[in-house]
Write a protein that holds these residues in place. Structure first.
Motif, mmCIF file in Angstrom:
data_model
loop_
_atom_site.group_PDB
_atom_site.id
_atom_site.type_symbol
_atom_site.label_atom_id
_atom_site.label_comp_id
_atom_site.label_asym_id
_atom_site.label_seq_id
_atom_site.Cartn_x
_atom_site.Cartn_y
_atom_site.Cartn_z
ATOM 1 N N ASN A 5 0.868 -1.176 0.000
ATOM 2 C CA ASN A 5 0.000 0.000 0.000
ATOM 3 C C ASN A 5 0.905 1.227 0.000
ATOM 4 O O ASN A 5 1.425 1.612 1.047
ATOM 5 C CB ASN A 5 -0.905 0.018 1.234
ATOM 6 N N LEU A 7 2.279 4.939 0.042
ATOM 7 C CA LEU A 7 1.866 6.108 0.818
ATOM 8 C C LEU A 7 1.832 7.340 -0.084
ATOM 9 O O LEU A 7 2.863 7.748 -0.615
ATOM 10 C CB LEU A 7 2.852 6.334 1.976
ATOM 11 N N GLN A 102 -1.463 7.620 8.615
ATOM 12 C CA GLN A 102 -2.127 6.339 8.384
ATOM 13 C C GLN A 102 -2.553 5.786 9.743
ATOM 14 O O GLN A 102 -2.114 6.273 10.784
ATOM 15 C CB GLN A 102 -1.174 5.342 7.710
ATOM 16 N N THR A 103 -3.368 4.763 9.730
ATOM 17 C CA THR A 103 -3.723 4.101 10.979
ATOM 18 C C THR A 103 -2.502 3.348 11.508
ATOM 19 O O THR A 103 -1.545 3.091 10.759
ATOM 20 C CB THR A 103 -4.868 3.098 10.764
ATOM 21 N N ALA A 105 -2.349 0.248 12.244
ATOM 22 C CA ALA A 105 -2.272 -1.028 11.529
ATOM 23 C C ALA A 105 -1.585 -0.882 10.179
ATOM 24 O O ALA A 105 -1.003 -1.836 9.660
ATOM 25 C CB ALA A 105 -3.671 -1.608 11.349
ATOM 26 N N ASN A 106 -1.650 0.305 9.613
ATOM 27 C CA ASN A 106 -1.025 0.568 8.309
ATOM 28 C C ASN A 106 0.313 1.286 8.437
ATOM 29 O O ASN A 106 0.784 1.884 7.479
ATOM 30 C CB ASN A 106 -1.968 1.363 7.407
ATOM 31 N N GLY A 107 0.918 1.286 9.645
ATOM 32 C CA GLY A 107 2.248 1.868 9.836
ATOM 33 C C GLY A 107 2.257 3.343 10.175
ATOM 34 O O GLY A 107 3.307 3.981 10.142
#
Length: 149
Positions: A5, A7, A102-103, A105-107
């Motif tokens: 994903n 950024l 980001q969250t 969970a997404n780093g």
């Protein structure tokens, strides 16, 4: 195959703190380019193999210090340039925050640390938009905090 994903650039942003106990962060909207560099310094020793004296010795490294710094660059809005000019003339470090929006969970999360401005360069090419580059060095630790959600 799992793909990463990526950024988007607007999800990595720089903020300037006001230095108060509550620490209010102001988005540096002028900065269209942000670079954050983490550096480790090492002391090295050449270590022989105690079990095989004829073996070629190997390098053994011990981390001796860490440092960080970077730069922000972009186009100039003269009314917002005042904060960068003040930072360039400051004899005390200024708090900065570099957000990965980001969250958890997404780093996602943020680095926070104090900076000294090493140089502030204002440029123009022909009659184009005036640009700036602000090179900074970290003063003290750069801490990472994970996003809350």
């Amino acid at each position: 195959m799992t793909t990463p994903n990526l950024l988007p650039g607007n999800r990595f942003r720089a903020y300037r703190g006001d230095g108060t106990a509550q620490q209010n962060w102001a988005f540096i909207c002028l900065a269209t380019s942000i670079t954050l560099t983490l550096t480790n310094a090492f002391e090295d020793a050449t270590v022989p193999d105690c079990d095989d004296p004829l073996a070629i010795p190997v390098r053994k490294s011990i981390m001796s210090s860490t440092a960080w710094g970077g730069r922000i660059a972009g186009q100039v809005d003269a009314t917002r340039l005042a904060k960068l000019r003040a930072d360039a003339g400051s004899q005390t470090p200024i708090p900065y925050r570099f957000l990965v929006d980001q969250t958890a969970a997404n780093g996602g999360g943020a680095w926070i640390g104090n900076v000294f401005v090493e140089n502030l360069e204002i440029t123009k090419n022909n009659n184009g938009i005036v640009s700036f580059t602000c090179q900074f060095r970290g003063d003290g630790p750069l801490t990472w905090t994970d996003a809350t959600a």
